[in-house]
Design a protein around this motif. Structure first.
Motif, PDB file in Angstrom:
ATOM      1  N   GLN A   1      -3.687  -2.050  -7.906  1.00 53.42           N
ATOM      2  CA  GLN A   1      -3.398  -2.763  -9.161  1.00 53.42           C
ATOM      3  C   GLN A   1      -2.205  -3.684  -8.932  1.00 53.42           C
ATOM      4  OE1 GLN A   1      -2.772   0.901 -11.003  1.00 53.42           O
ATOM      5  NE2 GLN A   1      -0.556   0.851 -10.902  1.00 53.42           N
ATOM      6  N   PRO A   2      -2.189  -4.820  -9.631  1.00 54.13           N
ATOM      7  CA  PRO A   2      -1.035  -5.700  -9.486  1.00 54.13           C
ATOM      8  C   PRO A   2       0.216  -5.044 -10.064  1.00 54.13           C
ATOM      9  CG  PRO A   2      -2.581  -6.567 -11.115  1.00 54.13           C
ATOM     10  CD  PRO A   2      -3.170  -5.292 -10.585  1.00 54.13           C
ATOM     11  N   SER A   3       1.385  -5.420  -9.545  1.00 53.57           N
ATOM     12  CA  SER A   3       2.626  -4.850 -10.058  1.00 53.57           C
ATOM     13  C   SER A   3       2.935  -5.414 -11.434  1.00 53.57           C
ATOM     14  CB  SER A   3       3.792  -5.236  -9.153  1.00 53.57           C
ATOM     15  OG  SER A   3       3.475  -4.941  -7.844  1.00 53.57           O
ATOM     16  N   ASP A   4       3.566  -4.591 -12.252  1.00 59.19           N
ATOM     17  CA  ASP A   4       4.110  -5.159 -13.483  1.00 59.19           C
ATOM     18  C   ASP A   4       5.629  -5.205 -13.303  1.00 59.19           C
ATOM     19  OD1 ASP A   4       4.515  -2.488 -13.470  1.00 59.19           O
ATOM     20  OD2 ASP A   4       3.477  -2.047 -15.334  1.00 59.19           O
ATOM     21  N   GLY A   5       6.343  -5.585 -14.346  1.00 57.08           N
ATOM     22  CA  GLY A   5       7.799  -5.672 -14.215  1.00 57.08           C
ATOM     23  C   GLY A   5       8.212  -6.978 -13.549  1.00 57.08           C
ATOM     24  N   ILE A   6       9.488  -7.052 -13.181  1.00 56.29           N
ATOM     25  CA  ILE A   6      10.033  -8.282 -12.599  1.00 56.29           C
ATOM     26  C   ILE A   6       9.629  -8.320 -11.128  1.00 56.29           C
ATOM     27  CG2 ILE A   6      12.133  -9.617 -12.152  1.00 56.29           C
ATOM     28  CD1 ILE A   6      13.430  -8.017 -14.450  1.00 56.29           C
TER      29      ILE A   6
ATOM     30  N   PHE B   1       0.809  -1.218   0.000  1.00 60.42           N
ATOM     31  CA  PHE B   1       0.000   0.000   0.000  1.00 60.42           C
ATOM     32  C   PHE B   1       0.847   1.275   0.000  1.00 60.42           C
ATOM     33  CE2 PHE B   1      -3.168  -3.098   0.871  1.00 60.42           C
ATOM     34  CZ  PHE B   1      -4.339  -2.556   0.349  1.00 60.42           C
ATOM     35  N   ALA B   2       2.137   1.154  -0.081  1.00 55.28           N
ATOM     36  CA  ALA B   2       3.006   2.342  -0.193  1.00 55.28           C
ATOM     37  C   ALA B   2       3.156   2.650  -1.679  1.00 55.28           C
ATOM     38  CB  ALA B   2       4.356   2.081   0.454  1.00 55.28           C
ATOM     39  N   ARG B   3       2.217   3.413  -2.223  1.00 55.38           N
ATOM     40  CA  ARG B   3       2.111   3.508  -3.686  1.00 55.38           C
ATOM     41  C   ARG B   3       3.101   4.503  -4.282  1.00 55.38           C
ATOM     42  NH1 ARG B   3      -3.935   3.461  -2.610  1.00 55.38           N
ATOM     43  NH2 ARG B   3      -4.294   1.233  -2.393  1.00 55.38           N
ATOM     44  N   ARG B   4       3.282   5.644  -3.615  1.00 60.65           N
ATOM     45  CA  ARG B   4       4.110   6.728  -4.164  1.00 60.65           C
ATOM     46  C   ARG B   4       5.543   6.240  -4.424  1.00 60.65           C
ATOM     47  NH1 ARG B   4       2.941  10.196  -7.120  1.00 60.65           N
ATOM     48  NH2 ARG B   4       4.908   9.818  -8.140  1.00 60.65           N
ATOM     49  N   ILE B   5       6.113   5.597  -3.409  1.00 56.59           N
ATOM     50  CA  ILE B   5       7.522   5.196  -3.528  1.00 56.59           C
ATOM     51  C   ILE B   5       7.687   4.142  -4.631  1.00 56.59           C
ATOM     52  CG2 ILE B   5       7.345   3.493  -1.636  1.00 56.59           C
ATOM     53  CD1 ILE B   5      10.433   5.659  -2.369  1.00 56.59           C
ATOM     54  N   SER B   6       6.683   3.291  -4.828  1.00 51.77           N
ATOM     55  CA  SER B   6       6.792   2.272  -5.884  1.00 51.77           C
ATOM     56  C   SER B   6       6.728   2.916  -7.268  1.00 51.77           C
ATOM     57  CB  SER B   6       5.688   1.221  -5.733  1.00 51.77           C
ATOM     58  OG  SER B   6       5.917   0.475  -4.560  1.00 51.77           O
ATOM     59  N   VAL B   7       5.870   3.924  -7.406  1.00 52.95           N
ATOM     60  CA  VAL B   7       5.822   4.666  -8.676  1.00 52.95           C
ATOM     61  C   VAL B   7       7.175   5.334  -8.918  1.00 52.95           C
ATOM     62  CG1 VAL B   7       4.791   6.671  -9.828  1.00 52.95           C
ATOM     63  CG2 VAL B   7       3.326   5.037  -8.620  1.00 52.95           C
ATOM     64  N   ASN B   8       7.710   5.969  -7.864  1.00 53.24           N
ATOM     65  CA  ASN B   8       9.016   6.631  -7.989  1.00 53.24           C
ATOM     66  C   ASN B   8      10.103   5.625  -8.386  1.00 53.24           C
ATOM     67  OD1 ASN B   8       7.703   8.879  -7.136  1.00 53.24           O
ATOM     68  ND2 ASN B   8       8.829   9.161  -5.229  1.00 53.24           N
TER      69      ASN B   8
ATOM     70  N   LEU C   1      15.167  -2.965 -11.872  1.00 55.41           N
ATOM     71  CA  LEU C   1      14.289  -2.911 -10.701  1.00 55.41           C
ATOM     72  C   LEU C   1      13.671  -4.279 -10.465  1.00 55.41           C
ATOM     73  CD1 LEU C   1      12.582  -1.305  -8.574  1.00 55.41           C
ATOM     74  CD2 LEU C   1      10.900  -0.940 -10.405  1.00 55.41           C
ATOM     75  N   LEU C   2      13.735  -4.722  -9.219  1.00 51.27           N
ATOM     76  CA  LEU C   2      13.035  -5.949  -8.815  1.00 51.27           C
ATOM     77  C   LEU C   2      11.995  -5.550  -7.776  1.00 51.27           C
ATOM     78  CD1 LEU C   2      12.624  -9.019  -8.407  1.00 51.27           C
ATOM     79  CD2 LEU C   2      14.563  -8.980  -6.826  1.00 51.27           C
ATOM     80  N   ARG C   3      10.749  -5.966  -7.989  1.00 49.88           N
ATOM     81  CA  ARG C   3       9.689  -5.701  -7.017  1.00 49.88           C
ATOM     82  C   ARG C   3       9.481  -6.956  -6.172  1.00 49.88           C
ATOM     83  NH1 ARG C   3       6.932  -3.182  -3.321  1.00 49.88           N
ATOM     84  NH2 ARG C   3       4.671  -3.148  -3.491  1.00 49.88           N
ATOM     85  N   LEU C   4       9.573  -6.790  -4.859  1.00 44.83           N
ATOM     86  CA  LEU C   4       9.247  -7.898  -3.947  1.00 44.83           C
ATOM     87  C   LEU C   4       7.928  -7.539  -3.292  1.00 44.83           C
ATOM     88  CD1 LEU C   4       9.609 -10.380  -2.170  1.00 44.83           C
ATOM     89  CD2 LEU C   4      11.316  -9.130  -0.832  1.00 44.83           C
ATOM     90  N   GLU C   5       6.888  -8.266  -3.645  1.00 41.50           N
ATOM     91  CA  GLU C   5       5.549  -7.941  -3.127  1.00 41.50           C
ATOM     92  C   GLU C   5       4.822  -9.220  -2.771  1.00 41.50           C
ATOM     93  OE1 GLU C   5       3.292  -5.182  -5.479  1.00 41.50           O
ATOM     94  OE2 GLU C   5       1.410  -5.787  -4.578  1.00 41.50           O
ATOM     95  N   ARG C   6       4.533  -9.371  -1.502  1.00 41.69           N
ATOM     96  CA  ARG C   6       3.833 -10.580  -1.085  1.00 41.69           C
ATOM     97  C   ARG C   6       2.420 -10.588  -1.659  1.00 41.69           C
ATOM     98  NH1 ARG C   6       4.477  -7.936   4.684  1.00 41.69           N
ATOM     99  NH2 ARG C   6       2.815  -6.442   4.591  1.00 41.69           N
ATOM    100  N   ALA C   7       1.894 -11.797  -1.875  1.00 40.77           N
ATOM    101  CA  ALA C   7       0.538 -11.934  -2.414  1.00 40.77           C
ATOM    102  C   ALA C   7      -0.469 -11.467  -1.374  1.00 40.77           C
ATOM    103  CB  ALA C   7       0.282 -13.394  -2.772  1.00 40.77           C
TER     104      ALA C   7
END
Ligand code: NAP
Length: 256
Positions: free
Chosen positions: A227-232, A78-85, A97-103
């Protein structure tokens, strides 16, 4: 040895766990970045930097001046701003960039979830009749519930809610997870809670309140992710470690 520099954007258990796994490696230097929201953050296993970067430009400058080879966004779902940045800074700087996001959690038999898409919607979903509500969404967005002042609120957060909610009836509980189901059932019973508001954060550390609500047949107003993350993307620390290896491998640099 030319060590690979990894910056992990953290503030989650997963970020700390990933940092701990990578800290044992001799081929990698890891820095963990925290926003500085928590007055007394949990101890971290690697060097830490604290505070915002100053937007995308600041993050790009940090990546360049520290010769970062890989950026890992392990911030809260739910920390959206920093992920967009992070996505923009990766695109601008060329640092992968690697996104680590638990289901997220899925409802199971016995759950009574009302799924909403924002904190404001959650406040509306509580209805007109006064009820006793457990707010377990952290402290940053609780002010939205001032729009529904007819309810009594029990607010749980790591740091105090400042200023307190401008509603006639609210009480506060300071606590840091992980939480156990027995304790959560006791809390809900002692405070005669009718319904819970939760973010669909996923993970185990804060799931006990959902299981407790199921056991007590309470409604959960569940705020879903945008929204679900895109990218790796990795859903757990083990997968993230494997992807880190792939992303920092020399073959990858040569585009193999
Ligand atoms: P946010 O709205 O996405 O970010 C707001 C600003 O805070 C960002 O633009 C950035 O400032 C700074 N920031 C956020 N995370 C940072 C990090 N890891 N390192 C350095 N700067 C960071 O974030 P938020 O929802 O306020 O969450 C703040 C922190 O709490 C995050 O690290 C997150 O993982 C953690 N957290 C959030 C939640 C939640 O429900 N939102 C729950 C648990 C933990 P600049 O633009 O100046 O760089």
């Amino acid at each position: 040895m030319n060590k690979k520099q990894i910056l992990i954007l953290g503030g989650t258990t997963e970020a700390r766990d990933l940092a701990a796994r990578l800290a044992t490696r001799e081929d990698i230097d890891v820095v963990l970045s925290l926003a500085g929201r928590t007055a007394d953050p949990a101890p971290q296993p690697t060097p830490v930097r604290i505070g915002g970067f100053g937007g995308v430009g600041g993050l790009v400058a940090y990546l360049r001046s520290n010769a970062v080879d890989l950026l890992v966004d392990a911030t809260h779902p739910f920390a959206r701003r920093i992920s967009v940045n992070a996505r923009q800074a990766s695109a601008e700087s060329g640092v992968p960039l690697l996104r680590l996001e638990r289901a997220g959690w899925d409802p199971v038999a016995g759950d009574q979830w009302v799924r909403v898409s924002s904190v404001d919607e959650a406040a509306t979903a509580l209805g007109h009749e006064p009820r006793r509500i457990f707010l377990a969404i952290g402290r940053q967005e609780v002010a939205a519930f001032e729009a529904a002042p007819q309810h009594h609120y029990l607010v749980r957060s790591v740091d105090p809610v400042e200023p307190p909610l401008d509603v006639p009836s609210a009480e506060y509980s300071l606590a840091r997870g992980p939480f156990e189901i027995e304790g959560e059932i006791r809390l809900l019973r002692n405070h005669r809670i009718d319904a819970i508001v939760s973010k669909n954060s996923g993970g185990e550390a804060t799931y006990a309140k959902i299981a407790a609500a199921r056991a007590l047949r309470l409604t959960v107003i569940m705020i879903e992710r945008a929204q679900p993350s895109d990218g790796i993307t990795a859903e757990n620390v083990g997968d993230a470690v494997r992807l880190v290896d792939h992303l920092i491998s020399p073959d990858k640099k040569r585009g193999v």
